[in-house]
Write an enzyme that holds these catalytic residues in place. Structure first.
Site, PDB file in Angstrom:
ATOM      1  N   SER A 180      15.410  39.147  73.668  1.00 29.05           N
ATOM      2  CA  SER A 180      16.032  38.766  74.932  1.00 29.05           C
ATOM      3  C   SER A 180      15.574  37.400  75.450  1.00 29.05           C
ATOM      4  CB  SER A 180      15.783  39.849  75.987  1.00 29.05           C
ATOM      5  OG  SER A 180      16.487  41.023  75.670  1.00 29.05           O
ATOM      6  N   GLY A 215      21.741  61.178  68.315  1.00 31.41           N
ATOM      7  CA  GLY A 215      20.741  60.990  69.346  1.00 31.41           C
ATOM      8  C   GLY A 215      21.264  61.412  70.705  1.00 31.41           C
ATOM      9  N   ALA A 216      20.356  61.556  71.670  1.00 32.13           N
ATOM     10  CA  ALA A 216      20.770  62.060  72.989  1.00 32.13           C
ATOM     11  C   ALA A 216      20.021  61.391  74.129  1.00 32.13           C
ATOM     12  CB  ALA A 216      20.559  63.579  73.050  1.00 32.13           C
ATOM     13  N   ARG A 259      18.249  66.605  68.583  1.00 33.12           N
ATOM     14  CA  ARG A 259      17.156  67.533  68.322  1.00 33.12           C
ATOM     15  C   ARG A 259      16.705  68.258  69.584  1.00 33.12           C
ATOM     16  NH1 ARG A 259      15.481  62.959  65.104  1.00 33.12           N
ATOM     17  NH2 ARG A 259      15.625  63.428  62.872  1.00 33.12           N
ATOM     18  N   ASN A 271      19.686  49.070  83.019  1.00 33.94           N
ATOM     19  CA  ASN A 271      19.002  48.114  82.148  1.00 33.94           C
ATOM     20  C   ASN A 271      18.968  46.723  82.744  1.00 33.94           C
ATOM     21  OD1 ASN A 271      21.661  47.242  81.749  1.00 33.94           O
ATOM     22  ND2 ASN A 271      21.297  46.747  79.591  1.00 33.94           N
ATOM     23  N   TYR A 307      18.794  47.152  65.181  1.00 34.93           N
ATOM     24  CA  TYR A 307      19.105  45.898  64.494  1.00 34.93           C
ATOM     25  C   TYR A 307      17.892  45.296  63.789  1.00 34.93           C
ATOM     26  CZ  TYR A 307      17.104  43.973  68.811  1.00 34.93           C
ATOM     27  OH  TYR A 307      16.281  43.695  69.872  1.00 34.93           O
ATOM     28  N   THR A 328      14.253  47.675  79.069  1.00 39.66           N
ATOM     29  CA  THR A 328      14.481  48.431  77.851  1.00 39.66           C
ATOM     30  C   THR A 328      13.614  49.680  77.898  1.00 39.66           C
ATOM     31  OG1 THR A 328      14.591  48.252  75.444  1.00 39.66           O
ATOM     32  CG2 THR A 328      12.759  47.124  76.521  1.00 39.66           C
ATOM     33  N   ALA A 359      17.855  69.741  76.145  1.00 36.25           N
ATOM     34  CA  ALA A 359      18.123  69.287  77.518  1.00 36.25           C
ATOM     35  C   ALA A 359      18.918  67.988  77.567  1.00 36.25           C
ATOM     36  CB  ALA A 359      16.807  69.160  78.291  1.00 36.25           C
ATOM     37  N   LYS A 407      14.512  52.551  81.614  1.00 34.11           N
ATOM     38  CA  LYS A 407      15.864  52.569  82.172  1.00 34.11           C
ATOM     39  C   LYS A 407      16.025  53.623  83.265  1.00 34.11           C
ATOM     40  CE  LYS A 407      17.899  50.649  77.981  1.00 34.11           C
ATOM     41  NZ  LYS A 407      18.869  50.800  76.882  1.00 34.11           N
TER      42      LYS A 407
END
Length: 280
Positions: A28, A134-135, A159, A97, A223, A72, A162, A76
């Site tokens: 950034s 992912g969550a 995984r 963010n 990335y 990041t 919640a 967040k």
């Protein structure tokens, strides 16, 4: 502190930074510095390692010379709580963010727009079925982005129960059918897979193979390093790195820091984007 105005912006509020933990890898500062040079802005943009536990005290230390922050992981959700006002994407995802500082800090989530813009750049502008791996906070942004490019059904692989349940609830608010499955469950065919797993995650070969064979194009938020472990196993369609998301969410951040609005284009924005892309 007052919210920055166009008249006083470079005089009293010229300091910005990206915060997170870890943070040394962040690109950034280079992205923002490149943009500020093109825009002729004498702004300083640094980086600071800040933990979730240390966020409140760190933000309390900032004086009136500070214009804004990029946040990041794992900050967040902390930034969401610190914001006095929040844009629609932040409200939907529970994640901020970008903070525009002032008496009443304004919180934004530019990750959603960053994903949409990056996908459009890869000629993916409309899909019906999407898979999200992912969550976490980025998965929530990916779900909102999926809704904005026309998705009707989303297959979530997670995984933890919640966070996955929260994505189902968010899907209902967006008018999407969200189904949560284990990573090793049978995989219905989708047109696009969005991976939001931590950088360096390597799924077992048999799971990666099943997801790839039915996963359409892969957009991996990771990335570095690239290609990711998942991208190296992807066979169904092209694998797109998260650099485009990083670039375009930063463009929207700079719009906020400059104008207070993530949708208001910058002066010479094409030149700004070219300079930022060269800095990646």
């Amino acid at each position: 502190m007052r919210t920055p105005t166009a008249a006083a912006e470079t005089v009293t509020r010229s300091r910005l930074a990206v915060w997170g933990d870890p943070i040394a890898h962040s690109k950034s500062p280079e992205l923002h510095a490149a943009a500020y040079r093109v825009l002729g802005l004498d702004w300083e943009y640094g980086r600071r390692r800040v933990s979730a536990e240390g966020f409140a005290s760190a933000i309390a230390e900032l004086d009136d010379t500070w214009r804004g922050l990029s946040l990041t992981m794992p900050l967040k959700e902390e930034a969401f709580r610190a914001a006095a006002t929040r844009d629609r994407h932040a409200q939907l995802t529970g994640a901020v963010n970008t903070l525009l500082l002032g008496d009443e800090p304004a919180g934004f989530n530019t990750d959603v727009g960053g994903i949409v813009d990056a996908l459009a750049e890869a000629h993916i502008a409309e899909v019906e079925r999407v898979r999200i791996l992912g969550a976490g906070a980025t998965a929530a942004s990916a779900l909102v982005a999926a809704a904005e490019i026309g998705a009707a059904r989303v297959d979530v692989r997670a995984r933890r129960a919640a966070p996955a349940a929260a994505l189902v609830d968010l899907g209902e608010r967006l008018g999407l059918i969200v189904e949560v499955r284990a990573f090793d469950a049978p995989a219905p065919a989708v047109e696009l897979t969005v991976a939001t797993l931590p950088s360096g995650t390597a799924l077992p070969a048999e799971i990666a193979s099943v997801l790839s064979s039915s996963g359409g194009s892969l957009f991996d938020a990771a990335y570095a390093p690239w290609p990711s472990a998942l991208a190296m196993t992807w066979s169904e369609g092209p694998a797109i790195s998260g650099l485009g998301m990083l670039l375009h969410q930063a463009v929207r951040q700079i719009r906020i820091f400059r104008h207070g609005d993530p949708t208001m284009e910058l002066r010479d924005e094409a030149a700004v984007i070219t300079a930022m892309r060269a800095a990646l």
